[in-house]
Design a protein around this motif. Structure first.
Motif, PDB file in Angstrom:
ATOM      1  N   ILE A  98      37.638  35.091  25.916  1.00  0.00           N
ATOM      2  CA  ILE A  98      37.934  33.777  25.331  1.00  0.00           C
ATOM      3  C   ILE A  98      37.556  32.663  26.297  1.00  0.00           C
ATOM      4  N   LEU A  99      37.901  32.841  27.581  1.00  0.00           N
ATOM      5  CA  LEU A  99      37.552  31.825  28.581  1.00  0.00           C
ATOM      6  C   LEU A  99      36.028  31.724  28.744  1.00  0.00           C
ATOM      7  N   GLU A 100      35.345  32.865  28.717  1.00  0.00           N
ATOM      8  CA  GLU A 100      33.889  32.853  28.832  1.00  0.00           C
ATOM      9  C   GLU A 100      33.253  32.177  27.627  1.00  0.00           C
ATOM     10  N   ALA A 101      33.812  32.431  26.436  1.00  0.00           N
ATOM     11  CA  ALA A 101      33.285  31.785  25.229  1.00  0.00           C
ATOM     12  C   ALA A 101      33.450  30.277  25.310  1.00  0.00           C
ATOM     13  N   TYR A 102      34.590  29.834  25.798  1.00  0.00           N
ATOM     14  CA  TYR A 102      34.827  28.387  25.914  1.00  0.00           C
ATOM     15  C   TYR A 102      33.907  27.771  26.966  1.00  0.00           C
ATOM     16  N   ARG A 103      33.617  28.530  28.041  1.00  0.00           N
ATOM     17  CA  ARG A 103      32.696  28.022  29.059  1.00  0.00           C
ATOM     18  C   ARG A 103      31.301  27.792  28.467  1.00  0.00           C
ATOM     19  N   LEU A 104      30.907  28.638  27.540  1.00  0.00           N
ATOM     20  CA  LEU A 104      29.563  28.568  26.984  1.00  0.00           C
ATOM     21  C   LEU A 104      29.430  27.520  25.887  1.00  0.00           C
ATOM     22  N   ILE A 105      30.466  27.328  25.059  1.00  0.00           N
ATOM     23  CA  ILE A 105      30.325  26.399  23.923  1.00  0.00           C
ATOM     24  C   ILE A 105      31.486  25.428  23.827  1.00  0.00           C
TER      25      ILE A 105
ATOM     26  N   THR B 279      33.577  35.529  19.259  1.00  0.00           N
ATOM     27  CA  THR B 279      34.788  35.706  20.069  1.00  0.00           C
ATOM     28  C   THR B 279      35.874  34.723  19.661  1.00  0.00           C
ATOM     29  N   LEU B 280      35.499  33.463  19.389  1.00  0.00           N
ATOM     30  CA  LEU B 280      36.484  32.452  18.981  1.00  0.00           C
ATOM     31  C   LEU B 280      36.715  32.426  17.477  1.00  0.00           C
ATOM     32  N   GLY B 281      35.930  33.195  16.725  1.00  0.00           N
ATOM     33  CA  GLY B 281      36.128  33.277  15.284  1.00  0.00           C
ATOM     34  C   GLY B 281      35.667  32.044  14.539  1.00  0.00           C
ATOM     35  N   VAL B 282      34.592  31.397  15.000  1.00  0.00           N
ATOM     36  CA  VAL B 282      34.070  30.204  14.341  1.00  0.00           C
ATOM     37  C   VAL B 282      32.603  30.418  14.004  1.00  0.00           C
ATOM     38  N   THR B 283      32.085  29.600  13.087  1.00  0.00           N
ATOM     39  CA  THR B 283      30.677  29.665  12.727  1.00  0.00           C
ATOM     40  C   THR B 283      29.851  28.841  13.708  1.00  0.00           C
ATOM     41  N   ARG B 284      28.533  29.068  13.694  1.00  0.00           N
ATOM     42  CA  ARG B 284      27.658  28.367  14.639  1.00  0.00           C
ATOM     43  C   ARG B 284      27.544  26.879  14.342  1.00  0.00           C
ATOM     44  N   ASP B 285      27.850  26.450  13.092  1.00  0.00           N
ATOM     45  CA  ASP B 285      27.764  25.029  12.773  1.00  0.00           C
ATOM     46  C   ASP B 285      29.129  24.349  12.822  1.00  0.00           C
ATOM     47  N   ALA B 286      30.124  25.022  13.405  1.00  0.00           N
ATOM     48  CA  ALA B 286      31.475  24.440  13.482  1.00  0.00           C
ATOM     49  C   ALA B 286      31.458  23.221  14.399  1.00  0.00           C
ATOM     50  N   PRO B 287      32.167  22.124  14.028  1.00  0.00           N
ATOM     51  CA  PRO B 287      32.222  20.951  14.912  1.00  0.00           C
ATOM     52  C   PRO B 287      32.986  21.259  16.195  1.00  0.00           C
ATOM     53  N   ASP B 288      32.824  20.389  17.193  1.00  0.00           N
ATOM     54  CA  ASP B 288      33.422  20.628  18.510  1.00  0.00           C
ATOM     55  C   ASP B 288      34.941  20.733  18.453  1.00  0.00           C
ATOM     56  N   PHE B 289      35.600  19.872  17.640  1.00  0.00           N
ATOM     57  CA  PHE B 289      37.063  19.911  17.616  1.00  0.00           C
ATOM     58  C   PHE B 289      37.574  21.225  17.022  1.00  0.00           C
ATOM     59  N   VAL B 290      36.787  21.839  16.132  1.00  0.00           N
ATOM     60  CA  VAL B 290      37.175  23.133  15.555  1.00  0.00           C
ATOM     61  C   VAL B 290      37.094  24.212  16.630  1.00  0.00           C
ATOM     62  N   ILE B 291      36.035  24.162  17.446  1.00  0.00           N
ATOM     63  CA  ILE B 291      35.888  25.143  18.531  1.00  0.00           C
ATOM     64  C   ILE B 291      37.044  25.004  19.516  1.00  0.00           C
TER      65      ILE B 291
END
Length: 318
Positions: A49-56, A9-21
């Motif tokens: 997008i809000l749900e994705a941010y809530r989760l990660i 949903t956010l267009g990032v990989t699973r190993d992306a650092p927190d600041f990238v998310i």
């Protein structure tokens, strides 16, 4: 039912650092904001997008999501969003996970303190040799050693260095804007930023050297380059103790922030600045003072670790 993937949903990989998310979250909100995106699925995209941010969106929530078994099990709807001190919509979590262990810890400390107090011996009168004579009582106490910490009156005054032509619109003087922007060098060919030179500031014995950081996340269809620079300006501004100034922007974008940081609490700062004509909203909120086709600018006072900050910036959140 298809399992919800916050990373996709956010267009990032699973190993992306927190600041990238966090940067991707802001970029997605801006892209699908109702002022910019008029598709029929605008509400759903924003909710995803809000749900994705809530989760990660933070390390604790992300670790819990990554460790959970997959399979598309039903997830409860996200909690009511709240507004953070930076003006970003974030999910609300209550009660915090640390509340129960913290309560247990406090209870143990109280019991230990009570037990120690019960074991304290009764006070005993001092021997006669330890009682001060009248001459000793009349003798003056030695003067305390001078403190190494400078008093506020010894700090340089920053009133003319950090000056505003129009506080209502956060309109700084050219010299003040230069103090912020010269903390960073910007290559006009590549638009890549680098650390600016040390600057001479009136009232300071030595030149001040800015700190600098540049974080880049390049993904297909997205290139986020977040730049931040700070300058230590330990001085007084309208009677308030300034710790530093901060300049942040994203290369080749309309996002920028200029911030003055203080050691005083935000409520005290907001009251004083409103007396100087700044017209600041409630703490943690931003008052929009200008608007263009895609960009709006705002001003506000927010709480930060160790004090407060007066922030002027251009962002979709204002």
């Amino acid at each position: 039912m298809v399992e919800f993937d916050p990373y996709a949903t956010l267009g990032v990989t699973r190993d992306a650092p927190d600041f990238v998310i966090q940067a991707a979250y802001r970029a997605c909100l801006k892209k699908y904001h109702p002022d910019q995106y008029h598709g029929a699925d605008a509400r759903q995209r924003t909710a995803d997008i809000l749900e994705a941010y809530r989760l990660i969106g933070d390390a604790e929530a992300r670790a819990e999501f990554d460790s959970a078994p997959s399979g598309g099990a039903y997830r409860p709807p996200p909690p009511q969003p709240v507004r953070s001190s930076a003006g970003i919509v974030e999910p609300q979590r209550f009660p915090p996970k640390w509340l129960v262990p913290a309560g247990i810890f406090v209870g143990v400390v109280v019991l230990v303190f009570w037990a120690v107090q019960r074991q304290q011996p009764s006070p005993v009168a001092p021997p006669a040799s330890a009682v001060a004579t009248p001459d000793e009582l009349a003798a003056p106490e030695p003067a305390p050693a001078p403190s190494a910490t400078p008093t506020l009156t010894a700090l340089p005054t920053l009133d003319t260095i950090l000056a505003f032509k129009s506080p209502v619109g956060c309109d700084m003087t050219p010299a003040t804007k230069k103090l912020f922007t010269h903390m960073v060098r910007l290559d006009q060919t590549t638009y890549a930023a680098s650390q600016g030179p040390a600057v001479t500031v009136p009232g300071f014995a030595a030149q001040l050297t800015p700190t600098f950081s540049r974080n880049r996340n390049a993904e297909p269809g997205m290139d986020v380059r977040d730049v931040e620079a700070t300058l230590p300006t330990n001085g007084l501004w309208h009677g308030f103790h300034v710790s530093k100034i901060r300049y942040r922007f994203m290369e080749e974008s309309s996002f920028w922030e200029m911030q003055i940081r203080f050691l005083e609490p935000p409520a005290k700062l907001r009251t004083a600045l409103n007396g100087l004509g700044f017209q600041l909203p409630a703490i943690g909120e931003f008052r929009k003072f200008s608007s263009e086709d895609e960009v709006s600018a705002g001003i506000g006072v927010e709480e930060i670790p160790g004090g407060s900050a007066l922030t002027c910036g251009s962002s979709m959140y204002y």
